[in-house]
Design a protein around this motif. Structure first.
Motif, short mmCIF file in Angstrom:
data_model
loop_
_atom_site.label_atom_id
_atom_site.label_comp_id
_atom_site.label_asym_id
_atom_site.label_seq_id
_atom_site.Cartn_x
_atom_site.Cartn_y
_atom_site.Cartn_z
N VAL A 69 52.74 46.74 37.63
CA VAL A 69 51.55 46.03 37.17
C VAL A 69 51.90 44.55 37.07
O VAL A 69 52.76 44.16 36.27
CB VAL A 69 51.07 46.55 35.80
N GLY A 70 51.27 43.73 37.90
CA GLY A 70 51.61 42.31 37.95
C GLY A 70 50.68 41.45 37.11
O GLY A 70 49.61 41.88 36.69
N GLY A 71 51.11 40.21 36.88
CA GLY A 71 50.34 39.29 36.06
C GLY A 71 48.95 39.01 36.59
O GLY A 71 47.97 38.97 35.84
N LYS A 72 48.83 38.85 37.90
CA LYS A 72 47.53 38.56 38.50
C LYS A 72 46.58 39.74 38.29
O LYS A 72 45.41 39.55 37.92
CB LYS A 72 47.68 38.27 40.00
N GLU A 73 47.07 40.95 38.51
CA GLU A 73 46.24 42.13 38.33
C GLU A 73 45.81 42.27 36.88
O GLU A 73 44.65 42.60 36.59
CB GLU A 73 47.01 43.39 38.76
N ILE A 74 46.72 42.00 35.96
CA ILE A 74 46.40 42.11 34.54
C ILE A 74 45.31 41.11 34.15
O ILE A 74 44.33 41.46 33.49
CB ILE A 74 47.67 41.87 33.69
N ARG A 75 45.48 39.86 34.57
CA ARG A 75 44.49 38.83 34.23
C ARG A 75 43.12 39.17 34.80
O ARG A 75 42.10 39.00 34.13
CB ARG A 75 44.97 37.47 34.73
N GLU A 76 43.10 39.61 36.05
CA GLU A 76 41.82 39.93 36.68
C GLU A 76 41.17 41.14 36.02
O GLU A 76 39.95 41.15 35.80
CB GLU A 76 42.03 40.18 38.17
N LEU A 77 41.97 42.15 35.69
CA LEU A 77 41.43 43.34 35.04
C LEU A 77 40.77 42.98 33.71
O LEU A 77 39.63 43.39 33.43
CB LEU A 77 42.55 44.35 34.79
N PHE A 78 41.46 42.19 32.90
CA PHE A 78 40.92 41.88 31.58
C PHE A 78 39.79 40.86 31.64
O PHE A 78 38.91 40.86 30.77
CB PHE A 78 42.05 41.45 30.64
N GLU A 79 39.79 40.04 32.66
CA GLU A 79 38.66 39.14 32.83
C GLU A 79 37.38 39.94 33.14
O GLU A 79 36.32 39.70 32.55
CB GLU A 79 38.93 38.15 33.97
N VAL A 80 37.50 40.90 34.06
CA VAL A 80 36.35 41.73 34.42
C VAL A 80 35.92 42.60 33.24
O VAL A 80 34.73 42.72 32.93
CB VAL A 80 36.66 42.59 35.65
N ARG A 81 36.88 43.20 32.56
CA ARG A 81 36.55 44.02 31.40
C ARG A 81 35.83 43.21 30.34
O ARG A 81 34.86 43.67 29.73
CB ARG A 81 37.82 44.64 30.80
N GLY A 82 36.30 42.00 30.11
CA GLY A 82 35.67 41.15 29.11
C GLY A 82 34.22 40.86 29.44
O GLY A 82 33.34 40.93 28.57
N MET A 83 33.96 40.54 30.70
CA MET A 83 32.59 40.24 31.11
C MET A 83 31.69 41.46 30.92
O MET A 83 30.58 41.35 30.39
CB MET A 83 32.57 39.78 32.57
N ILE A 84 32.16 42.62 31.36
CA ILE A 84 31.34 43.83 31.29
C ILE A 84 31.13 44.26 29.84
O ILE A 84 30.00 44.55 29.41
CB ILE A 84 31.98 44.97 32.10
N GLU A 85 32.21 44.31 29.07
CA GLU A 85 32.11 44.86 27.72
C GLU A 85 31.35 43.94 26.77
O GLU A 85 30.59 44.41 25.92
CB GLU A 85 33.51 45.17 27.19
N CYS A 86 31.52 42.65 26.91
CA CYS A 86 30.77 41.72 26.04
C CYS A 86 29.29 41.76 26.39
O CYS A 86 28.42 41.72 25.50
CB CYS A 86 31.32 40.30 26.16
N GLY A 148 35.12 52.43 37.75
CA GLY A 148 36.06 52.13 38.82
C GLY A 148 37.33 51.45 38.33
O GLY A 148 38.34 51.42 39.03
N LEU A 149 37.28 50.91 37.12
CA LEU A 149 38.44 50.25 36.53
C LEU A 149 39.33 51.23 35.75
O LEU A 149 40.41 50.86 35.28
CB LEU A 149 38.00 49.14 35.57
N ARG A 150 38.88 52.47 35.62
CA ARG A 150 39.52 53.41 34.71
C ARG A 150 41.02 53.59 34.96
O ARG A 150 41.84 53.53 34.03
CB ARG A 150 38.83 54.77 34.77
N ALA A 151 41.40 53.82 36.21
CA ALA A 151 42.81 54.06 36.51
C ALA A 151 43.67 52.86 36.12
O ALA A 151 44.74 53.01 35.52
CB ALA A 151 43.00 54.38 37.99
N ARG A 152 43.19 51.66 36.44
CA ARG A 152 43.94 50.46 36.08
C ARG A 152 43.96 50.25 34.57
O ARG A 152 44.96 49.82 34.00
CB ARG A 152 43.34 49.24 36.78
N GLN A 153 42.84 50.54 33.92
CA GLN A 153 42.76 50.39 32.48
C GLN A 153 43.74 51.32 31.77
O GLN A 153 44.47 50.91 30.85
CB GLN A 153 41.33 50.68 32.01
N ILE A 154 43.78 52.57 32.20
CA ILE A 154 44.69 53.54 31.57
C ILE A 154 46.14 53.16 31.87
O ILE A 154 47.01 53.21 30.99
CB ILE A 154 44.36 54.97 32.05
#
Length: 208
Positions: A69-86, A148-154
């Motif tokens: 799990v790399g830094g770029k993937e982590i940042r992108e995952l949490f950026e997208v999660r933040g937009m959707i969840e908020c 679609g983010l579930r696998a990366r989130q887990i």
């Protein structure tokens, strides 16, 4: 009846990719086939699907590689999660559809797993906690995008638990803060609580 390919796909996505020890390693196709009870063909078909999702990398003459799990993937995952969840928090409040009972039930389920040896069920509950809010909006396209983010989130969640010994207790407190903000009906406070929770998980992951 579930096909061999689906069995392999689900096992790879839920178990193998969620195992921090598999990061930076190649999948042993034969061992996996023996474990699931299928031939290697369904394993390879499942790996092709996962490669299309960019969850594994197929290396000629080597097989399927599970990248760390790399830094770029982590940042992108949490950026997208933040937009959707908020957005989901604000919209669910507008619709008076916040699933407080369901979220509280998932939180209680997590509390019961705070000392469990296997972190996967704790993180499964974590995903269910957040997904309940997103699904409450009633937007099927949004649901599919989030699911679609579930696998990366887990995968990220399990890694975070391994990297910070006190992360489970922190997650429980952060989830409680999200519920309290939603229960108050304050959209801005809810978004802030969600953002703080996601930023802390991201911090743990990027800290390494």
């Amino acid at each position: 009846m579930t096909s061999g390919r689906q069995l392999a796909y689900d096992h790879l996505k839920e178990v193998v990719l969620g195992d921090p020890s598999m990061q930076g390693r190649f999948v042993n196709e034969q061992a996996l086939a023996d474990e699931i009870g299928v031939s290697r063909t369904p394993i390879r078909e499942a790996l092709l699907l996962l490669a299309a999702e960019e969850l594994v990398q197929l290396v000629p003459k080597r097989g399927a590689y599970v990248p760390p799990v790399g830094g770029k993937e982590i940042r992108e995952l949490f950026e997208v999660r933040g937009m959707i969840e908020c957005y989901a928090a604000r919209r669910a409040l507008e619709l008076a559809a916040v699933p407080l009972e369901r979220m509280r039930a998932e939180l209680e389920g997590q509390r019961a797993l705070r000392a469990a040896d296997d972190p996967h069920e704790f993180i499964d509950r974590d995903h269910a906690f957040h997904a309940a809010l997103v699904h409450a909006v009633g937007n099927e396209m949004l649901d599919r995008s989030y699911d679609g983010l579930r696998a990366r989130q887990i995968r990220a969640g399990v890694v975070a638990l391994f990297r910070a010994a006190d992360r489970r207790e922190a997650v429980l407190a952060e989830h409680e803060a999200i519920i309290e903000a939603l229960a108050s009906g304050d959209a801005e406070a809810s978004a802030k609580a969600i953002t703080a929770h996601l930023e802390e998980t991201q911090r743990v992951l990027l800290k390494g």
